[in-house]
Design a protein around this motif. Structure first.
Motif, PDB file in Angstrom:
ATOM      1  N   HIS A 241       0.830  -1.210   0.000  1.00  0.00           N
ATOM      2  CA  HIS A 241       0.000   0.000   0.000  1.00  0.00           C
ATOM      3  C   HIS A 241       0.866   1.262   0.000  1.00  0.00           C
ATOM      4  O   HIS A 241       0.618   2.211  -0.742  1.00  0.00           O
ATOM      5  CB  HIS A 241      -0.876   0.040   1.258  1.00  0.00           C
ATOM      6  N   THR A 242       1.866   1.265   0.858  1.00  0.00           N
ATOM      7  CA  THR A 242       2.681   2.468   1.035  1.00  0.00           C
ATOM      8  C   THR A 242       3.475   2.786  -0.237  1.00  0.00           C
ATOM      9  O   THR A 242       3.482   3.931  -0.712  1.00  0.00           O
ATOM     10  CB  THR A 242       3.662   2.283   2.218  1.00  0.00           C
ATOM     11  N   GLU A 243       4.137   1.786  -0.776  1.00  0.00           N
ATOM     12  CA  GLU A 243       4.978   2.027  -1.950  1.00  0.00           C
ATOM     13  C   GLU A 243       4.143   2.311  -3.192  1.00  0.00           C
ATOM     14  O   GLU A 243       4.544   3.086  -4.059  1.00  0.00           O
ATOM     15  CB  GLU A 243       5.933   0.853  -2.186  1.00  0.00           C
ATOM     16  N   GLY A 244       2.970   1.673  -3.295  1.00  0.00           N
ATOM     17  CA  GLY A 244       2.076   1.978  -4.416  1.00  0.00           C
ATOM     18  C   GLY A 244       1.628   3.426  -4.358  1.00  0.00           C
ATOM     19  O   GLY A 244       1.683   4.162  -5.356  1.00  0.00           O
ATOM     20  N   ALA A 245       1.221   3.870  -3.167  1.00  0.00           N
ATOM     21  CA  ALA A 245       0.785   5.265  -2.999  1.00  0.00           C
ATOM     22  C   ALA A 245       1.946   6.214  -3.280  1.00  0.00           C
ATOM     23  O   ALA A 245       1.767   7.285  -3.869  1.00  0.00           O
ATOM     24  CB  ALA A 245       0.253   5.475  -1.582  1.00  0.00           C
ATOM     25  N   ARG A 246       3.128   5.827  -2.888  1.00  0.00           N
ATOM     26  CA  ARG A 246       4.303   6.663  -3.132  1.00  0.00           C
ATOM     27  C   ARG A 246       4.548   6.830  -4.645  1.00  0.00           C
ATOM     28  O   ARG A 246       4.751   7.942  -5.127  1.00  0.00           O
ATOM     29  CB  ARG A 246       5.526   6.027  -2.462  1.00  0.00           C
ATOM     30  N   SER A 247       4.484   5.717  -5.378  1.00  0.00           N
ATOM     31  CA  SER A 247       4.714   5.787  -6.835  1.00  0.00           C
ATOM     32  C   SER A 247       3.750   6.769  -7.494  1.00  0.00           C
ATOM     33  O   SER A 247       4.161   7.628  -8.281  1.00  0.00           O
ATOM     34  CB  SER A 247       4.513   4.414  -7.493  1.00  0.00           C
ATOM     35  N   VAL A 248       2.470   6.635  -7.180  1.00  0.00           N
ATOM     36  CA  VAL A 248       1.487   7.453  -7.900  1.00  0.00           C
ATOM     37  C   VAL A 248       1.499   8.900  -7.401  1.00  0.00           C
ATOM     38  O   VAL A 248       1.226   9.823  -8.175  1.00  0.00           O
ATOM     39  CB  VAL A 248       0.063   6.847  -7.834  1.00  0.00           C
ATOM     40  N   THR A 249       1.853   9.103  -6.154  1.00  0.00           N
ATOM     41  CA  THR A 249       1.907  10.477  -5.629  1.00  0.00           C
ATOM     42  C   THR A 249       3.093  11.241  -6.227  1.00  0.00           C
ATOM     43  O   THR A 249       2.952  12.400  -6.645  1.00  0.00           O
ATOM     44  CB  THR A 249       1.995  10.464  -4.088  1.00  0.00           C
ATOM     45  N   TYR A 250       4.240  10.598  -6.306  1.00  0.00           N
ATOM     46  CA  TYR A 250       5.391  11.252  -6.947  1.00  0.00           C
ATOM     47  C   TYR A 250       5.068  11.553  -8.416  1.00  0.00           C
ATOM     48  O   TYR A 250       5.435  12.599  -8.951  1.00  0.00           O
ATOM     49  CB  TYR A 250       6.641  10.365  -6.869  1.00  0.00           C
ATOM     50  N   TYR A 251       4.408  10.596  -9.049  1.00  0.00           N
ATOM     51  CA  TYR A 251       4.018  10.796 -10.455  1.00  0.00           C
ATOM     52  C   TYR A 251       3.115  12.023 -10.597  1.00  0.00           C
ATOM     53  O   TYR A 251       3.320  12.867 -11.470  1.00  0.00           O
ATOM     54  CB  TYR A 251       3.330   9.531 -10.952  1.00  0.00           C
ATOM     55  N   ALA A 252       2.132  12.136  -9.701  1.00  0.00           N
ATOM     56  CA  ALA A 252       1.195  13.263  -9.793  1.00  0.00           C
ATOM     57  C   ALA A 252       1.907  14.586  -9.515  1.00  0.00           C
ATOM     58  O   ALA A 252       1.640  15.598 -10.176  1.00  0.00           O
ATOM     59  CB  ALA A 252       0.035  13.055  -8.811  1.00  0.00           C
ATOM     60  N   ALA A 253       2.839  14.580  -8.561  1.00  0.00           N
ATOM     61  CA  ALA A 253       3.579  15.814  -8.260  1.00  0.00           C
ATOM     62  C   ALA A 253       4.459  16.192  -9.450  1.00  0.00           C
ATOM     63  O   ALA A 253       4.579  17.372  -9.817  1.00  0.00           O
ATOM     64  CB  ALA A 253       4.433  15.620  -7.008  1.00  0.00           C
ATOM     65  N   TRP A 254       5.042  15.184 -10.065  1.00  0.00           N
ATOM     66  CA  TRP A 254       5.848  15.433 -11.265  1.00  0.00           C
ATOM     67  C   TRP A 254       4.963  16.003 -12.380  1.00  0.00           C
ATOM     68  O   TRP A 254       5.337  16.969 -13.059  1.00  0.00           O
ATOM     69  CB  TRP A 254       6.532  14.135 -11.725  1.00  0.00           C
ATOM     70  N   ALA A 255       3.772  15.416 -12.562  1.00  0.00           N
ATOM     71  CA  ALA A 255       2.855  15.882 -13.610  1.00  0.00           C
ATOM     72  C   ALA A 255       2.463  17.340 -13.374  1.00  0.00           C
ATOM     73  O   ALA A 255       2.341  18.124 -14.321  1.00  0.00           O
ATOM     74  CB  ALA A 255       1.613  14.996 -13.667  1.00  0.00           C
ATOM     75  N   ALA A 256       2.292  17.717 -12.102  1.00  0.00           N
ATOM     76  CA  ALA A 256       1.921  19.101 -11.782  1.00  0.00           C
ATOM     77  C   ALA A 256       2.979  20.071 -12.287  1.00  0.00           C
ATOM     78  O   ALA A 256       2.664  21.175 -12.747  1.00  0.00           O
ATOM     79  CB  ALA A 256       1.738  19.262 -10.274  1.00  0.00           C
ATOM     80  N   ASP A 257       4.235  19.645 -12.225  1.00  0.00           N
ATOM     81  CA  ASP A 257       5.317  20.524 -12.677  1.00  0.00           C
ATOM     82  C   ASP A 257       5.611  20.387 -14.162  1.00  0.00           C
ATOM     83  O   ASP A 257       5.960  21.357 -14.821  1.00  0.00           O
ATOM     84  CB  ASP A 257       6.622  20.184 -11.921  1.00  0.00           C
ATOM     85  N   ALA A 258       5.496  19.159 -14.684  1.00  0.00           N
ATOM     86  CA  ALA A 258       6.072  18.884 -16.000  1.00  0.00           C
ATOM     87  C   ALA A 258       5.046  18.703 -17.114  1.00  0.00           C
ATOM     88  O   ALA A 258       5.339  18.980 -18.272  1.00  0.00           O
ATOM     89  CB  ALA A 258       6.953  17.634 -15.928  1.00  0.00           C
ATOM     90  N   ASP A 259       3.866  18.207 -16.795  1.00  0.00           N
ATOM     91  CA  ASP A 259       2.904  17.951 -17.866  1.00  0.00           C
ATOM     92  C   ASP A 259       1.483  18.085 -17.325  1.00  0.00           C
ATOM     93  O   ASP A 259       0.888  17.127 -16.848  1.00  0.00           O
ATOM     94  CB  ASP A 259       3.126  16.553 -18.457  1.00  0.00           C
ATOM     95  N   ARG A 260       0.970  19.297 -17.417  1.00  0.00           N
ATOM     96  CA  ARG A 260      -0.336  19.588 -16.840  1.00  0.00           C
ATOM     97  C   ARG A 260      -1.472  18.781 -17.472  1.00  0.00           C
ATOM     98  O   ARG A 260      -2.512  18.583 -16.864  1.00  0.00           O
ATOM     99  CB  ARG A 260      -0.639  21.086 -16.954  1.00  0.00           C
ATOM    100  N   SER A 261      -1.263  18.281 -18.699  1.00  0.00           N
ATOM    101  CA  SER A 261      -2.342  17.517 -19.330  1.00  0.00           C
ATOM    102  C   SER A 261      -2.605  16.214 -18.566  1.00  0.00           C
ATOM    103  O   SER A 261      -3.658  15.602 -18.701  1.00  0.00           O
ATOM    104  CB  SER A 261      -2.001  17.215 -20.790  1.00  0.00           C
ATOM    105  N   LEU A 262      -1.623  15.794 -17.764  1.00  0.00           N
ATOM    106  CA  LEU A 262      -1.780  14.550 -17.009  1.00  0.00           C
ATOM    107  C   LEU A 262      -2.316  14.781 -15.597  1.00  0.00           C
ATOM    108  O   LEU A 262      -2.640  13.832 -14.886  1.00  0.00           O
ATOM    109  CB  LEU A 262      -0.423  13.832 -16.895  1.00  0.00           C
TER     110      LEU A 262
END
Lengths: 335, 378
Positions: A241-262
């Motif tokens: 649970h923890t590592e899965g949430a970590r993967s998708v949360t980092y991805y979303a934070a990255w998307a906020a900075d790098a690719d707003r369409s995501l």
């Protein structure tokens, strides 16, 4: 592709962890929770380190870094269960930066970035973290299409007690002369969801560590309870649970900075996953601690309570899963 | 952090996409194992002729020196294009890298090229009836006889054995030594009377796997891989290669299955049922979590040279999700999903094996608890 922090980002995270390990110890979290009052000095110290404005532009008086850097700080803040208005104020600042008018930005961003003022953020009629002592509030209309800004002094704000005494919560009266924000309220909502997810990841990581330590140490039937497979498999599930949430949360934070369409989908993904992880992992921590885990004296319940509030804030797993399905259905229909 | 592909990675992907578009293998035949094998052999020859058979192998052995990321891209693109796995997948992924790591120059010369070209197919003789999850419990005996070893025992779950020229065989060469230390690793010629292959029909009705009955088979000593008594360590090399790359192929297939299911739910209107919507949302969350965690794990290995805690989780998450998703498909599609020739019926049945093959979920959880989280063994 490199799905890992840069050296600088790792350094930010390490420094934050070290700082909070000293400044937000379990004893201090407990004393703040039991007294119902934050230690002013912690917020001042975080402000000196530039935390409140880390993702606010330099033009707005902030550090000009990204949502990803802010998310690493929030993760550590959740890990330490720090008693401060950091989450609410950061979400408010990002919302104004995202959706505010020029006047709103120039009035509030520098003060929020310096930590001189604090803000709160929430959905109309729902819960607003750290709203009572705040200076400015962003209220998103239910449905998420529009948002308004109101100075706390001009709003009717009421504090209420929740199950989580590590943080203060309140509500904001309707339509109290709020000033419409011209920008994209749904993006502001997505950003706040990402920040909350980051805090939840930190909460999960911490209780998982506490649990692993505990089950290694606690003996029954002449052996550590962590040597029993039933307990081991529970811990493995907590890690998933923890590592899965970590993967998708980092991805979303990255998307906020790098690719707003995501961002919209990524934020729903992060909040859905991190809310589930937060609720499951902290509940599992109580169970793995056995009887002591159910006592006020042990510290696990603070994390369980914070996770419950964070999971419910801005919509939990089911709300965001429905969003994921809706987005997938729309994408499917257009294929 | 950069979750986009680099210029090199994009070029690699585009070159592969272009090649795949021009060289599509077409629809794989169903049901008939011999026809499937012939189809996959010709697919591997086609890959081999264009230098795509083993991108992760070093150039000197006929590969492309692909990075782990490019190798992941390779498998993702294969999955996306609906291409089958090559016939000699165990040779390419397991036998080849193990021989490269442990083989003598003569062994490398002898075995590697025919693996690439699918001239010689390989199977994996590890599991036994009494040694499944507990691999070090293998009973198959190898006794030295002059320049040969004489091998007797039984292996199980050997996929592709009926087509194989060679078998990666783990056998006990020293019954006196402690469990792990008495094992050696052999390259066994399957073309001998002493090796009998019997298909093991699985719950789908197919026979992907076999039992192997070995009655005094002869293996020349020069076909030992690594030192005598070193079989456990050599076998670990094979096992560590088992999941690399392939995970990305499976991950993409899972996503395709989910897209199909969402389309089905949109078409029959069940997507508007909030209960179905929730279940699909769960699948969307899990599938994306799997993809992102797999990439995160790969980045960790590339950057730090060893896997992080997330690396051990993907196979478990994949198998569980595939099982849940195929079960949900029955709900969404309705009873006709269970008609014999409906593709969902096959997927449902085949998915039951996912949490057993390549390490049961229970064993994976033990490994995570003990090796990743450091919980005490008994």
């Amino acid at each position: 592709m490199e799905f890992d922090f840069s050296e600088d980002q790792h350094e930010i995270k390490r420094t934050a962890k070290d700082l909070l390990a000293k400044r937000s110890t379990a004893e201090r979290v407990r004393s703040a929770a039991e007294s119902g009052a934050y230690e002013e000095s912690l917020w001042n110290e975080l402000a000196e380190h530039g935390w409140p404005g880390v993702a606010i532009s330099e033009e707005g008086g902030g550090g000009g870094l990204g949502v990803l850097e802010l998310a690493t700080l929030l993760e550590e803040s959740g890990y330490a269960l720090a008693n401060s208005p950091f989450l609410a104020s950061a979400a408010c600042g990002l919302a104004i930066q995202e959706a505010g008018s020029d006047e709103q930005k120039s009035e509030w961003l520098p003060k929020l970035a310096s930590g001189e003022a604090t803000g709160s953020f929430g959905i109309d009629t729902q819960t607003f973290p750290d709203v009572v002592d705040s200076d400015v509030i962003v209220v998103v209309e239910a449905g998420g299409s529009r948002a308004g800004l109101v100075a706390t002094a001009d709003a009717v704000v009421k504090e209420f007690e929740t199950i989580d005494p590590t943080r203060r919560y309140g509500e904001v009266g309707r339509g109290e002369g709020s000033d419409p924000m011209p920008g994209d309220a749904s993006a502001a909502l997505s950003l706040a969801a990402v920040l909350t997810s980051a805090e939840l990841v930190g909460v999960c990581a911490r209780v998982l560590e506490m649990t692993v330590e505990y089950v290694k140490d606690r003996k029954q039937f002449g052996r550590p309870v962590g040597s029993f497979q039933a307990v081991q498999h529970r811990c493995a599930q907590m890690l998933l649970h923890t590592e899965g949430a970590r993967s998708v949360t980092y991805y979303a934070a990255w998307a906020a900075d790098a690719d707003r369409s995501l961002l919209e989908e990524a934020a729903a993904l992060a909040k859905s996953s991190a809310s589930k992880a937060g609720v499951e992992v902290t509940a599992s921590a109580i169970q793995a601690h056995g009887g002591i885990g159910f006592t006020w004296e042990a510290d696990v319940h603070w994390f369980y309570k914070r996770a419950q509030m964070d999971a419910a804030y801005l919509g939990g797993t089911k709300t965001h899963r429905a969003k994921l399905t809706q987005l997938a259905a729309a994408a499917s229909a257009s294929r | 952090m950069d979750l986009t592909f680099s210029q090199d990675e994009l070029e690699f992907r585009d070159e592969l996409r272009e090649w795949l578009a021009a060289n599509s293998p077409g629809e794989e035949p169903r049901g008939d194992e011999d026809a499937i094998f012939a189809f996959r052999t010709s697919w591997q020859r086609s890959l081999y002729d264009s230098g795509w058979a083993a991108v992760h192998w070093p150039q000197e052995y006929g590969g492309r020196d692909a990075t782990l990321m490019e190798s992941a891209i390779f498998f993702e693109e294969m999955g996306r294009a609906g291409a089958p796995l090559p016939a000699n997948v165990l040779g390419l992924l397991l036998a080849g890298p193990t021989i490269m790591a442990w083989g003598t120059p003569e062994q490398k010369d002898r075995y590697l090229t025919p693996i690439l070209s699918a001239e010689e197919i390989w199977c994996q003789g590890f599991s036994e009836p009494e040694a499944g999850s507990d691999l070090a419990a293998v009973k198959t005996r190898a006794v030295r006889d002059g320049d040969d070893w004489i091998v007797t025992g039984q292996k199980v779950w050997t996929s592709g054995a009926q087509y194989s020229k060679w078998c990666m065989l783990v056998a006990r060469t020293d019954p006196e030594a402690s469990k792990h230390k008495g094992l050696s690793y052999f390259l066994m010629d399957m073309e001998q009377e002493a090796v009998q292959v019997r298909p093991l029909v699985q719950i789908t009705g197919e026979a992907e796997f076999n039992e192997l009955f070995i009655e005094e088979a002869r293996i020349p000593h020069e076909n030992m891989l690594g030192e005598e008594g070193n079989g456990w360590i050599v076998a670990l090399t094979t096992l560590m290669n088992e999941r690399s790359g392939l995970g990305f192929f499976l991950q993409v297939r899972l996503r395709q299955l989910l897209d199909k299911l969402v389309a089905e739910a949109v078409a029959n209107g069940s997507i508007d049922d909030p209960v179905i919507g929730q279940a699909l949302g769960d699948m969307l969350e899990r599938t994306e979590t799997l993809r992102l965690t797999a990439y995160r794990g790969l980045s960790t290995i590339m950057k730090y040279g060893q896997p992080g805690p997330e690396g051990s989780l993907t196979k478990w998450l994949w198998s569980e999700t595939n099982q849940m998703m195929t079960q949900l498909a029955v709900e969404i599609v309705g009873p006709q999903a269970l008609h014999k020739d409906n593709p969902w019926a096959y997927e449902l049945l085949r998915a039951r094996g996912n949490s057993i093959e390549g390490g049961t979920t229970e064993i994976l959880k033990n490994i995570i608890a003990e090796r990743v989280m450091g919980l005490p063994r008994k």
